[in-house]
Motif scaffolding. Structure first.
Motif, short mmCIF file in Angstrom:
data_model
loop_
_atom_site.label_atom_id
_atom_site.label_comp_id
_atom_site.label_asym_id
_atom_site.label_seq_id
_atom_site.Cartn_x
_atom_site.Cartn_y
_atom_site.Cartn_z
N LEU A 337 9.58 -28.61 1.80
CA LEU A 337 10.47 -29.63 2.11
C LEU A 337 11.66 -29.16 3.01
O LEU A 337 12.09 -30.05 3.98
CB LEU A 337 11.18 -30.10 0.79
N LEU A 338 12.03 -27.83 3.00
CA LEU A 338 13.08 -27.65 4.03
C LEU A 338 12.46 -27.31 5.26
O LEU A 338 12.97 -27.48 6.39
CB LEU A 338 13.62 -26.27 3.39
N ASP A 339 11.10 -26.98 5.37
CA ASP A 339 10.73 -26.92 6.65
C ASP A 339 10.29 -28.04 7.42
O ASP A 339 10.49 -28.16 8.77
CB ASP A 339 9.06 -26.20 6.44
N ILE A 340 10.09 -29.39 6.70
CA ILE A 340 10.28 -30.76 7.33
C ILE A 340 11.64 -30.95 7.95
O ILE A 340 11.67 -31.37 9.13
CB ILE A 340 10.03 -31.57 6.40
N ARG A 341 12.64 -30.78 7.32
CA ARG A 341 14.15 -30.71 7.80
C ARG A 341 14.44 -29.79 8.88
O ARG A 341 14.74 -30.17 10.18
CB ARG A 341 15.15 -30.38 6.81
N ASP A 342 13.94 -28.62 8.96
CA ASP A 342 14.04 -27.50 10.00
C ASP A 342 13.30 -28.12 11.03
O ASP A 342 13.71 -27.79 12.47
CB ASP A 342 13.51 -26.10 9.86
N HIS A 343 12.26 -28.69 10.94
CA HIS A 343 11.36 -29.19 12.02
C HIS A 343 11.93 -30.14 12.83
O HIS A 343 11.91 -30.26 14.16
CB HIS A 343 9.96 -29.72 11.49
N ARG A 344 12.64 -31.04 12.21
CA ARG A 344 13.32 -32.18 12.92
C ARG A 344 14.71 -31.80 13.60
O ARG A 344 15.01 -32.36 14.48
CB ARG A 344 13.65 -33.42 11.76
N TYR A 345 15.25 -31.12 12.78
CA TYR A 345 16.75 -30.36 13.37
C TYR A 345 16.79 -29.05 13.40
O TYR A 345 17.27 -28.37 12.59
CB TYR A 345 17.75 -30.91 12.30
N PRO A 346 16.08 -28.40 14.23
CA PRO A 346 16.00 -26.91 14.46
C PRO A 346 17.18 -26.29 14.63
O PRO A 346 17.38 -25.07 14.35
CB PRO A 346 14.98 -26.64 15.58
N ASP A 347 18.22 -26.96 15.29
CA ASP A 347 19.41 -26.28 15.65
C ASP A 347 20.56 -26.75 14.41
O ASP A 347 21.68 -26.22 14.66
CB ASP A 347 19.98 -26.88 17.00
N ALA A 348 20.36 -27.37 13.58
CA ALA A 348 21.27 -27.46 12.43
C ALA A 348 21.67 -26.37 11.64
O ALA A 348 20.64 -25.45 11.54
CB ALA A 348 20.70 -28.76 11.42
N ASP A 349 22.52 -26.48 10.77
CA ASP A 349 23.05 -25.25 10.00
C ASP A 349 22.15 -25.27 8.61
O ASP A 349 21.36 -26.21 8.57
CB ASP A 349 24.63 -25.63 9.60
N PRO A 350 21.87 -24.19 8.38
CA PRO A 350 21.03 -24.25 6.94
C PRO A 350 21.40 -24.87 5.96
O PRO A 350 22.63 -25.25 5.62
CB PRO A 350 21.23 -22.54 6.64
N PHE A 351 20.29 -25.55 5.19
CA PHE A 351 20.74 -26.33 4.09
C PHE A 351 21.51 -25.53 3.12
O PHE A 351 20.91 -24.65 2.67
CB PHE A 351 19.33 -27.10 3.80
N GLU A 352 22.21 -26.35 2.45
CA GLU A 352 23.13 -25.60 1.48
C GLU A 352 22.56 -26.36 0.03
O GLU A 352 22.51 -27.46 -0.10
CB GLU A 352 24.69 -26.03 1.31
N LEU A 353 22.10 -25.10 -0.91
CA LEU A 353 21.55 -25.63 -2.31
C LEU A 353 22.72 -25.54 -3.30
O LEU A 353 22.38 -25.23 -4.31
CB LEU A 353 20.56 -24.51 -2.48
N THR A 354 23.97 -25.64 -2.95
CA THR A 354 24.93 -25.50 -4.06
C THR A 354 24.90 -26.55 -5.20
O THR A 354 24.61 -27.73 -4.52
CB THR A 354 26.42 -25.55 -3.23
N GLY A 355 25.34 -26.35 -6.26
CA GLY A 355 25.23 -27.30 -7.28
C GLY A 355 24.01 -27.44 -7.98
O GLY A 355 23.84 -28.50 -8.56
#
Length: 374
Positions: A337-355
């Motif tokens: 799932l995180l790979d899909i996000r990184d493919h669309r937004y490669p320059d975005a900050d890493p996804f936070e898994l807090t909470g």
């Protein structure tokens, strides 16, 4: 992801490499493999299929065999021949049926998990990639919307990860559907405690599903065509249906009355064949052989019942045949799932898994079954 050919070739060669180029070396390697498989099968039998019921049945069968042997030795008129039809009809046939039913439940659960993962990937891809722009100089589609699509993606992804973690925690809750949980006061209290936690996790999953549904409304409001929105709605229904199917399999098992019947007869019926074992010992003049035969019968039946018992809850049990839910829904799937996000937004900050509360791994390897409180 693309530069893995050398690694793949190395793995293939490591599995097909012969100990030598000669035919004798190849035969030696295959012989060692056969021996290792036999040793592994023996260890699996000891670690997973020997239970307290097995030990109790062994002691009872051996004791009654010795008792009937002494009677047969001192009584020439003793006749201990017995028919095995009862054992086959009362124990073996129902056990085979139960194992078939339990294995069918496991296969159905695997199919639901696969459909769940595919549906979730498609829903996330729709929220991340789908556009409704029109050809022309004027901006349209996502480009013309005053929406932070990265934040939209992260909110959908956050809800999906929460669903994965909560569903994993629900499916790996302790088993509270055994006989003691329906009859004894202490067991009923355990059943109610597990059911309370299960209901709370289920409601939390439905809340996260509502958030995903609301995010589809955002796409519709921004101009997503109705036919595409309908497709997403259908995927959401499939996702809910697959989760409910897995939860129902977790909550309900094969008939309790028949399982109790099988448990009692697999333990107590073999010792009642002690006259046959005593007659066998008297005819062959070998008490040890008769005791060995009685032990094999008891172990075979109780191990068969234990095989069925381990598959009763396909999400919780030994790691041999039960589903590794933590691996399927958390450890590996969240990375996809995180790979899909990184493919669309490669320059975005890493996804936070807090909470997000990740479930604890339920087991790390084989455990001896008769040391477990089941």
């Amino acid at each position: 992801f693309y530069d893995i050919l050398d690694e793949e070739i190395g793995i293939r060669e490591s599995y097909t490499k012969k100990s030598s180029n000669t035919r004798e070396g190849w035969r030696y390697q295959r012989g060692c493999g056969a021996v290792l498989n036999m040793v592994s099968a023996f260890l699996i039998f000891v670690f997973f299929l020997i239970s307290l019921e097995s030990l109790f049945s062994i002691v009872l069968s051996s004791s009654l065999t010795v008792y009937t042997y002494n009677i047969a030795k001192n009584d020439p008129t003793f006749e201990g021949n017995m028919s095995w039809t009862l054992l086959n009809f009362v124990v073996i046939t129902p056990l085979i049926t139960f194992i078939r039913i339990a294995f069918t439940r496991r296969e159905s659960s695997l199919a639901q998990i696969a459909d769940f993962k595919v549906t979730k990937i498609n829903i996330l891809s729709a929220h991340v990639f789908w556009d409704w722009c029109k050809i022309g100089s004027k901006p349209s589609g996502r480009a013309a919307c005053n929406v932070d699509w990265l934040q939209h993606t992260d909110e959908v992804l956050y809800s999906m990860i929460r669903i994965c973690c909560e569903l994993t925690r629900l499916l790996t809750l302790p088993n509270a559907n055994r006989a003691r949980h329906h009859v004894l006061p202490y067991g009923r209290k355990q059943h109610e405690d597990v059911a309370t936690v299960s209901r709370k996790l289920h409601r939390s999953i439905l809340e996260d599903m509502a958030i995903i549904t609301e995010k589809c409304e955002v796409l519709k409001f921004q101009g997503l065509p109705p036919n595409e929105a309908t497709r997403i709605r259908q995927w959401e229904r499939f996702l809910s249906q697959e989760m409910e199917h897995m939860i129902v399999i977790k909550k309900y098992r094969t008939p309790q009355a028949l399982r109790s019947f099988a448990r009692l007869f697999t333990v107590f019926l073999p010792p009642f064949y002690a006259p046959y074992y005593g007659q066998l010992a008297n005819d062959l003049h070998s008490l040890g052989l008769a005791i060995t035969f009685s032990i094999i019968t008891s172990v075979a039946l109780t191990a068969l019942f234990e095989s069925m018992s381990q598959l009763e809850d396909p999400f919780l049990g030994s790691r041999l045949d039960c589903i590794d839910v933590e691996l399927e829904l958390r450890d590996e799937f969240l990375v996809k799932l995180l790979d899909i996000r990184d493919h669309r937004y490669p320059d975005a900050d890493p996804f936070e898994l807090t909470g997000i509360q990740f479930p604890i791994k339920t087991t790390t390897g084989p455990e001896i079954r008769f040391l477990q409180a089941y």
